[in-house]
Design a protein around this motif. Structure first.
Motif, mmCIF file in Angstrom:
data_model
loop_
_atom_site.group_PDB
_atom_site.id
_atom_site.type_symbol
_atom_site.label_atom_id
_atom_site.label_comp_id
_atom_site.label_asym_id
_atom_site.label_seq_id
_atom_site.Cartn_x
_atom_site.Cartn_y
_atom_site.Cartn_z
ATOM 1 N N HIS A 208 -30.829 37.557 11.944
ATOM 2 C CA HIS A 208 -31.709 36.400 11.773
ATOM 3 C C HIS A 208 -33.116 36.876 11.413
ATOM 4 C CE1 HIS A 208 -29.229 32.965 12.933
ATOM 5 N NE2 HIS A 208 -28.678 33.728 13.855
ATOM 6 N N ASP A 209 -33.189 38.073 10.823
ATOM 7 C CA ASP A 209 -34.494 38.676 10.522
ATOM 8 C C ASP A 209 -34.835 38.607 9.044
ATOM 9 O OD1 ASP A 209 -32.479 40.376 9.788
ATOM 10 O OD2 ASP A 209 -33.409 42.197 10.586
ATOM 11 N N HIS A 210 -34.203 37.701 8.323
ATOM 12 C CA HIS A 210 -34.523 37.545 6.899
ATOM 13 C C HIS A 210 -34.811 36.086 6.604
ATOM 14 C CE1 HIS A 210 -30.569 35.762 6.026
ATOM 15 N NE2 HIS A 210 -30.052 36.677 6.812
ATOM 16 N N GLN A 211 -35.334 35.814 5.408
ATOM 17 C CA GLN A 211 -35.796 34.474 5.061
ATOM 18 C C GLN A 211 -34.752 33.655 4.309
ATOM 19 O OE1 GLN A 211 -38.747 33.381 6.278
ATOM 20 N NE2 GLN A 211 -38.699 35.394 7.292
ATOM 21 N N PHE A 212 -33.584 34.237 4.072
ATOM 22 C CA PHE A 212 -32.556 33.492 3.362
ATOM 23 C C PHE A 212 -31.900 32.496 4.304
ATOM 24 C CE2 PHE A 212 -32.996 37.376 0.929
ATOM 25 C CZ PHE A 212 -32.933 36.926 -0.380
ATOM 26 N N GLU A 213 -31.342 31.445 3.732
ATOM 27 C CA GLU A 213 -30.700 30.404 4.513
ATOM 28 C C GLU A 213 -29.370 30.882 5.066
ATOM 29 O OE1 GLU A 213 -29.604 25.737 3.806
ATOM 30 O OE2 GLU A 213 -28.939 27.164 2.295
ATOM 31 N N ARG A 214 -29.105 30.569 6.333
ATOM 32 C CA ARG A 214 -27.779 30.717 6.921
ATOM 33 C C ARG A 214 -27.175 29.327 6.974
ATOM 34 N NH1 ARG A 214 -26.875 35.895 9.439
ATOM 35 N NH2 ARG A 214 -24.821 35.040 9.859
ATOM 36 N N ILE A 215 -25.867 29.233 6.727
ATOM 37 C CA ILE A 215 -25.211 27.921 6.718
ATOM 38 C C ILE A 215 -25.375 27.211 8.056
ATOM 39 C CG2 ILE A 215 -22.954 28.842 7.424
ATOM 40 C CD1 ILE A 215 -23.551 25.956 4.951
ATOM 41 N N SER A 216 -25.440 27.996 9.164
ATOM 42 C CA SER A 216 -25.558 27.393 10.485
ATOM 43 C C SER A 216 -26.890 26.674 10.673
ATOM 44 C CB SER A 216 -25.391 28.459 11.568
ATOM 45 O OG SER A 216 -26.349 29.474 11.399
ATOM 46 N N ALA A 217 -27.885 27.015 9.830
ATOM 47 C CA ALA A 217 -29.205 26.409 9.980
ATOM 48 C C ALA A 217 -29.477 25.385 8.895
ATOM 49 C CB ALA A 217 -30.272 27.497 9.947
ATOM 50 N N SER A 218 -28.502 25.044 8.083
ATOM 51 C CA SER A 218 -28.736 24.178 6.940
ATOM 52 C C SER A 218 -28.374 22.737 7.242
ATOM 53 C CB SER A 218 -27.901 24.662 5.748
ATOM 54 O OG SER A 218 -26.545 24.325 5.949
ATOM 55 N N ALA A 219 -28.738 21.847 6.305
ATOM 56 C CA ALA A 219 -28.438 20.429 6.457
ATOM 57 C C ALA A 219 -26.950 20.139 6.379
ATOM 58 C CB ALA A 219 -29.181 19.648 5.374
ATOM 59 N N LYS A 220 -26.177 21.098 5.871
ATOM 60 C CA LYS A 220 -24.732 20.893 5.741
ATOM 61 C C LYS A 220 -23.997 20.997 7.072
ATOM 62 C CE LYS A 220 -24.615 22.998 1.121
ATOM 63 N NZ LYS A 220 -24.063 24.121 0.324
ATOM 64 N N ARG A 221 -24.669 21.524 8.091
ATOM 65 C CA ARG A 221 -23.983 21.812 9.348
ATOM 66 C C ARG A 221 -23.372 20.554 9.963
ATOM 67 N NH1 ARG A 221 -27.679 24.337 13.795
ATOM 68 N NH2 ARG A 221 -28.530 22.232 13.740
ATOM 69 N N GLU A 222 -24.171 19.491 10.076
ATOM 70 C CA GLU A 222 -23.689 18.274 10.727
ATOM 71 C C GLU A 222 -22.566 17.630 9.933
ATOM 72 O OE1 GLU A 222 -23.171 15.451 13.597
ATOM 73 O OE2 GLU A 222 -24.287 17.342 13.664
ATOM 74 N N GLN A 223 -22.675 17.642 8.605
ATOM 75 C CA GLN A 223 -21.617 17.080 7.764
ATOM 76 C C GLN A 223 -20.299 17.819 7.985
ATOM 77 O OE1 GLN A 223 -22.469 17.335 3.583
ATOM 78 N NE2 GLN A 223 -20.564 16.333 2.964
ATOM 79 N N GLY A 224 -20.375 19.139 8.031
ATOM 80 C CA GLY A 224 -19.174 19.931 8.266
ATOM 81 C C GLY A 224 -18.598 19.704 9.648
ATOM 82 N N TYR A 225 -19.476 19.543 10.631
ATOM 83 C CA TYR A 225 -19.029 19.336 12.012
ATOM 84 C C TYR A 225 -18.270 18.016 12.141
ATOM 85 C CZ TYR A 225 -19.305 20.007 17.073
ATOM 86 O OH TYR A 225 -18.998 20.203 18.395
ATOM 87 N N GLN A 226 -18.773 16.988 11.496
ATOM 88 C CA GLN A 226 -18.093 15.690 11.557
ATOM 89 C C GLN A 226 -16.737 15.747 10.848
ATOM 90 O OE1 GLN A 226 -19.017 13.181 13.478
ATOM 91 N NE2 GLN A 226 -20.741 14.471 14.111
#
Length: 293
Positions: A208-226
């Motif tokens: 978690h020491d870089h500036q690139f997006e992780r899927i777990s922190a993106s807006a897609k997370r909740e959509q995937g969870y549902q």
């Protein structure tokens, strides 16, 4: 159970997209493995021309690594599935392009596989490195993981070690999932092939020491969870559904639904309490500046 005389071939797949500098670290950790019968497959999910060229230049140093550039960007599940179909290994495991392996990871996984006959998969704990370069270890306790336990929460993490034939039998990862692809896959794998086992070590390093997006922190997370709940909710008990209601609140930093918490078995209530304590501690450490290493 003893290791076979002829050590099995193990495939490691890495899906990547426009992150050659991170890919270099991931690939380096694979090449540095103490296990020698290793097949490494990098599937590039249509990185742009400059990043594609950088990837190719990187992998010229490692002619033993198979590299495939997809013409059309289709997402990590498609890239992973492409690697799974290409794999020649009896066993297979994955690595995210922004993470890395400890050098003895594959050796340990192979040894543990033969020590736990009948398991559908193996997983391990993991080490997180944050922006201040502090290291924290999670999921260190060795334990069996049944399908029913997995229905409460993803107790596996984001990678497993399993038979290549098993991943192929369930058609790998679901490209329709915008996130939670790993959890969805482990549920389907366990439903068909049974329980797995988590090794009590942390040989996977999650950055978690870089500036690139992780899927777990993106807006897609909740959509995937549902979508995950739509796919698997019919197999869940009231307590398991309550667990996901609680998990969703925890992941989104929302107030806990205490009615759902009290629907959980005592062991799951203790897990929630431990999660709250760890998140509080993590928050204090993560946001503190200049504190001792």
């Amino acid at each position: 159970m003893a290791l076979p005389e002829q050590l099995p071939l193990v495939t490691v797949y890495i899906a990547t997209h426009n992150r050659p500098e991170l890919l270099a670290r991931a690939v380096g950790s694979c090449v540095a493995q103490t296990y020698l019968r290793l097949e490494i497959i990098v599937v590039d999910d249509s990185s742009g021309p400059e990043h594609k060229q950088q990837n190719q230049q990187l992998l010229q140093q490692y002619p033993q690594i198979k590299y495939l550039h997809l013409a059309v960007a289709s997402g990590a599940p498609v890239a992973r599935n492409t690697a799974i179909e290409m794999a020649n290994g009896e066993f297979i495991t994955g690595l995210d392009d922004d993470d890395e392996f400890e050098p003895g990871r594959i050796t340990e996984l192979v040894q543990q596989w033969y020590s736990h006959p009948g398991c559908a998969f193996l997983s391990t704990g993991y080490t997180v490195i944050n922006e201040q370069q502090r290291r924290f270890s999670f999921a260190k306790r060795a334990r069996a993981i049944s399908y029913q336990q997995l229905l409460y929460a993803n107790l596996v993490g984001n990678q497993i070690f399993t038979l290549t034939s098993s991943l192929r039998a369930i058609n790998g990862f679901d490209p329709a999932m915008p996130s939670c692809q790993d959890y969805d896959t482990w549920l389907r794998l366990s439903a068909v092939f049974g329980s797995g086992y988590r090794i009590g070590s942390c040989s996977y390093i999650l950055h978690h020491d870089h500036q690139f997006e992780r899927i777990s922190a993106s807006a897609k997370r909740e959509q995937g969870y549902q979508l995950l709940l739509k796919k698997h909710g019919e197999f869940m008990s009231a307590a398991q559904l309550a667990s996901h209601q609680v998990n969703s609140a925890l992941h989104n930093n929302q107030p806990l639904p205490w009615r759902a918490v009290f629907q959980l078995p005592l062991t799951q209530q203790l897990r929630v309490l431990k999660n709250l304590i760890m998140r509080r501690a993590w928050s204090l450490i993560f946001f503190s500046k200049g504190s001792p290493q």
